[in-house]
Design an enzyme around this catalytic site. Sequence first.
Site, mmCIF file in Angstrom:
data_model
loop_
_atom_site.group_PDB
_atom_site.id
_atom_site.type_symbol
_atom_site.label_atom_id
_atom_site.label_comp_id
_atom_site.label_asym_id
_atom_site.label_seq_id
_atom_site.Cartn_x
_atom_site.Cartn_y
_atom_site.Cartn_z
ATOM 1 N N LYS A 156 0.888 -1.108 0.110
ATOM 2 C CA LYS A 156 0.118 -0.209 -0.062
ATOM 3 C C LYS A 156 0.876 1.298 0.118
ATOM 4 O O LYS A 156 0.692 2.207 -0.941
ATOM 5 C CB LYS A 156 -0.964 0.087 1.216
ATOM 6 C CG LYS A 156 -1.718 1.202 1.505
ATOM 7 C CD LYS A 156 -2.771 1.285 0.257
ATOM 8 C CE LYS A 156 -3.211 2.938 0.314
ATOM 9 N NZ LYS A 156 -4.158 3.218 -0.757
ATOM 10 N N HIS A 186 0.004 13.664 -15.416
ATOM 11 C CA HIS A 186 -0.647 15.080 -15.855
ATOM 12 C C HIS A 186 -0.149 16.126 -15.129
ATOM 13 O O HIS A 186 -0.063 16.204 -13.906
ATOM 14 C CB HIS A 186 -2.357 15.005 -15.500
ATOM 15 C CG HIS A 186 -2.876 13.810 -16.234
ATOM 16 N ND1 HIS A 186 -3.098 13.934 -17.627
ATOM 17 C CD2 HIS A 186 -3.227 12.679 -15.834
ATOM 18 C CE1 HIS A 186 -3.529 12.679 -18.056
ATOM 19 N NE2 HIS A 186 -3.904 12.183 -17.110
ATOM 20 N N CYS A 236 -4.484 11.304 1.192
ATOM 21 C CA CYS A 236 -3.723 10.211 1.217
ATOM 22 C C CYS A 236 -2.223 10.367 0.849
ATOM 23 O O CYS A 236 -1.164 10.146 1.629
ATOM 24 C CB CYS A 236 -4.062 9.096 0.203
ATOM 25 S SG CYS A 236 -5.726 8.339 1.031
HETATM 26 P P1 NAD Z 1 -12.088 9.888 7.169
HETATM 27 O O1 NAD Z 1 -11.495 10.869 7.867
HETATM 28 O O2 NAD Z 1 -13.002 10.174 6.211
HETATM 29 O O3 NAD Z 1 -13.175 8.933 8.032
HETATM 30 C C1 NAD Z 1 -12.488 8.153 9.195
HETATM 31 C C2 NAD Z 1 -13.879 7.987 10.082
HETATM 32 O O4 NAD Z 1 -13.390 7.236 11.443
HETATM 33 C C3 NAD Z 1 -14.540 9.284 10.730
HETATM 34 O O5 NAD Z 1 -15.904 9.379 10.187
HETATM 35 C C4 NAD Z 1 -14.237 9.452 12.133
HETATM 36 O O6 NAD Z 1 -15.149 9.680 12.895
HETATM 37 C C5 NAD Z 1 -14.475 7.608 12.199
HETATM 38 N N1 NAD Z 1 -13.484 7.350 13.756
HETATM 39 C C6 NAD Z 1 -12.391 7.792 13.975
HETATM 40 N N2 NAD Z 1 -12.247 7.268 15.539
HETATM 41 C C7 NAD Z 1 -13.098 6.370 15.678
HETATM 42 C C8 NAD Z 1 -13.506 5.389 16.753
HETATM 43 N N3 NAD Z 1 -12.765 5.190 17.677
HETATM 44 N N4 NAD Z 1 -14.674 4.807 16.548
HETATM 45 C C9 NAD Z 1 -15.233 4.735 15.418
HETATM 46 N N5 NAD Z 1 -15.069 5.588 14.364
HETATM 47 C C10 NAD Z 1 -14.067 6.386 14.625
HETATM 48 O O7 NAD Z 1 -10.874 8.787 6.562
HETATM 49 P P2 NAD Z 1 -11.069 8.108 5.244
HETATM 50 O O8 NAD Z 1 -10.672 9.033 3.953
HETATM 51 O O9 NAD Z 1 -12.076 7.097 5.010
HETATM 52 O O10 NAD Z 1 -9.472 7.304 5.679
HETATM 53 C C11 NAD Z 1 -9.551 6.102 6.389
HETATM 54 C C12 NAD Z 1 -8.279 5.357 6.132
HETATM 55 O O11 NAD Z 1 -8.284 4.720 4.910
HETATM 56 C C13 NAD Z 1 -6.866 6.090 6.334
HETATM 57 O O12 NAD Z 1 -5.910 5.637 6.771
HETATM 58 C C14 NAD Z 1 -6.595 6.591 4.951
HETATM 59 O O13 NAD Z 1 -5.182 6.886 4.504
HETATM 60 C C15 NAD Z 1 -7.011 5.255 4.154
HETATM 61 N N6 NAD Z 1 -7.480 5.136 2.808
HETATM 62 C C16 NAD Z 1 -8.297 6.508 2.416
HETATM 63 C C17 NAD Z 1 -8.522 6.485 1.036
HETATM 64 C C18 NAD Z 1 -9.188 7.750 0.682
HETATM 65 O O14 NAD Z 1 -9.134 8.012 -0.727
HETATM 66 N N7 NAD Z 1 -9.723 8.586 1.251
HETATM 67 C C19 NAD Z 1 -8.156 5.570 0.084
HETATM 68 C C20 NAD Z 1 -7.477 4.468 0.768
HETATM 69 C C21 NAD Z 1 -6.908 4.338 1.915
#
Ligand code: NAD
Length: 467
Positions: A223, A270, A279
């Site tokens: 990843k 691009h 990310c």
């Molecule tokens: P986000 O901030 O949109 O969502 C995280 C959620 O987790 C929030 O709604 C928050 O309230 C909740 N949360 C935090 N602590 C909690 C707890 N103790 N209990 C329950 N809920 C809790 O984050 P995201 O963009 O969804 O990213 C999440 C992970 O996935 C990160 O590690 C990110 O790097 C990875 N990721 C993100 C993407 C992307 O495009 N956004 C793609 C691949 C991987």
Amino acid sequence: MKICVVGSGYVGLVAAVCFAEMGHHVQCVDNDEARIKLLREGGVPIFEAHLPELLAKHRDRGVRFISGLGEAVAESEAIFIAVGTPQGDSGAADLSYVEAVVSQIARGIRDYKVVVEKSTVPVYTNDWIRRVLHRHGVDPLNFGVVSNPEFLREGTAISDFLHPDRIVVGANEERAADVLRRIYEPLTTGSYYARPDALPGSCSMQQPAPLLVTSAQTAELIKHASNAFLALKISFINAVSNLAEAVDADIEDIAAGMGLDTRIGPKFLHAGLGYGGSCFPKDVAAFHWVAQQRGVNFQLLREIRRINDTQREVFYNKVLAALWTLRGKRLAALGLAYKGGTDDVRESPALEIIRKLLKAGAQVTAYDPAAMERAQEVLPPGDSLRYAGYLYEAAANADAVLILTDWPQFAALDLVHLKQVMRFPIMIDGRNLYKPQTMIDHGFTYVSMGRPASYPAQQDKPRKVAC
Ligand code: NAD
């Protein structure tokens, strides 16, 4: 199967509804009560194609939204952790949200469960999860820890999840890997794609999603290495674009010429304002931190970031070069999201540039098809910053239009109308959405990235001053 997803953000919510779409029973947990209330009441908290339809289809059927883990762990075979892993001060990922969730999960484990890292985490996080579960007294025979990194892209997240290029399962025990194999079976056998209601996409019955099983630490590295490589491609083409500009070459032709080589490919070549979002910036930093911790010299990662940071400066200097001074100038900022197709403004180059323009005394009117609300939370409107209700309102009486996000709408502007509403027909395009000749034909001064600036009339062209 019964699955619990912790976190209802871009990854958690998409994973939860997609697992439901695949036929599983999902409990999606978030400690943000307002978000859970919104989800329960039929709201859609993020802008993502196909998400409203899938939520309408599965809410209160395949997927339930709850604000506490409660019995969800006990009732589920696998618990996916999809909470944030933001960048800490040292560059390392802040894993405190992950740890908090693991401690809560520990309380609910009574028989065999698989705890799945869906969040992007540094190598050996699986070991830490295991240790935390032990410390909370969970019998090692009662759990497995698996790394199942998520590769979805915001804007196409649902389609990416259901039609993945690959599914990576990093497990150090067969039993845990098997649970993940069963969860993804509808995609890996192709049975999902045979359904008449399946979301169409790149996978099919004949070509189902490939699943790669590795060790947990290998999956964690896949990843980070993937994101760092994509960031590298972006920074590489941006560095070439600056060189192209210095020698009057055209970066779009260069990218096309490079991209036709199947070993290189056209994607992520691009030139523009550099990467942003939640990310790439944090993952490149976290990957670098991991390398440093292990005594591995990986300076290339530092250089990727340096080039990326420079791109905002490059663009800002173009604005200065086109407008001379900025105090009191009216600028239309088209785009707030870090890329088209999402409402996410985290680490958005657009916001960084707008902040810089405001600091220089410019009057900015901004517009984005999806990210206005989120942008206003971090950059509230004021005397110098307004948010327009529609696209051409932002451009009204503007000294220049700046394209900051690659929304398809911005690539299809009515240039005749745009010119009419503006004070001066000047466009500074940070995303290279137009062909210079088109802009000249419409009477615009057009400045873009990695291409010579175009001027409709000779008198507008600045003289080259010898150093
Ligand atoms: P986000 O901030 O949109 O969502 C995280 C959620 O987790 C929030 O709604 C928050 O309230 C909740 N949360 C935090 N602590 C909690 C707890 N103790 N209990 C329950 N809920 C809790 O984050 P995201 O963009 O969804 O990213 C999440 C992970 O996935 C990160 O590690 C990110 O790097 C990875 N990721 C993100 C993407 C992307 O495009 N956004 C793609 C691949 C991987």
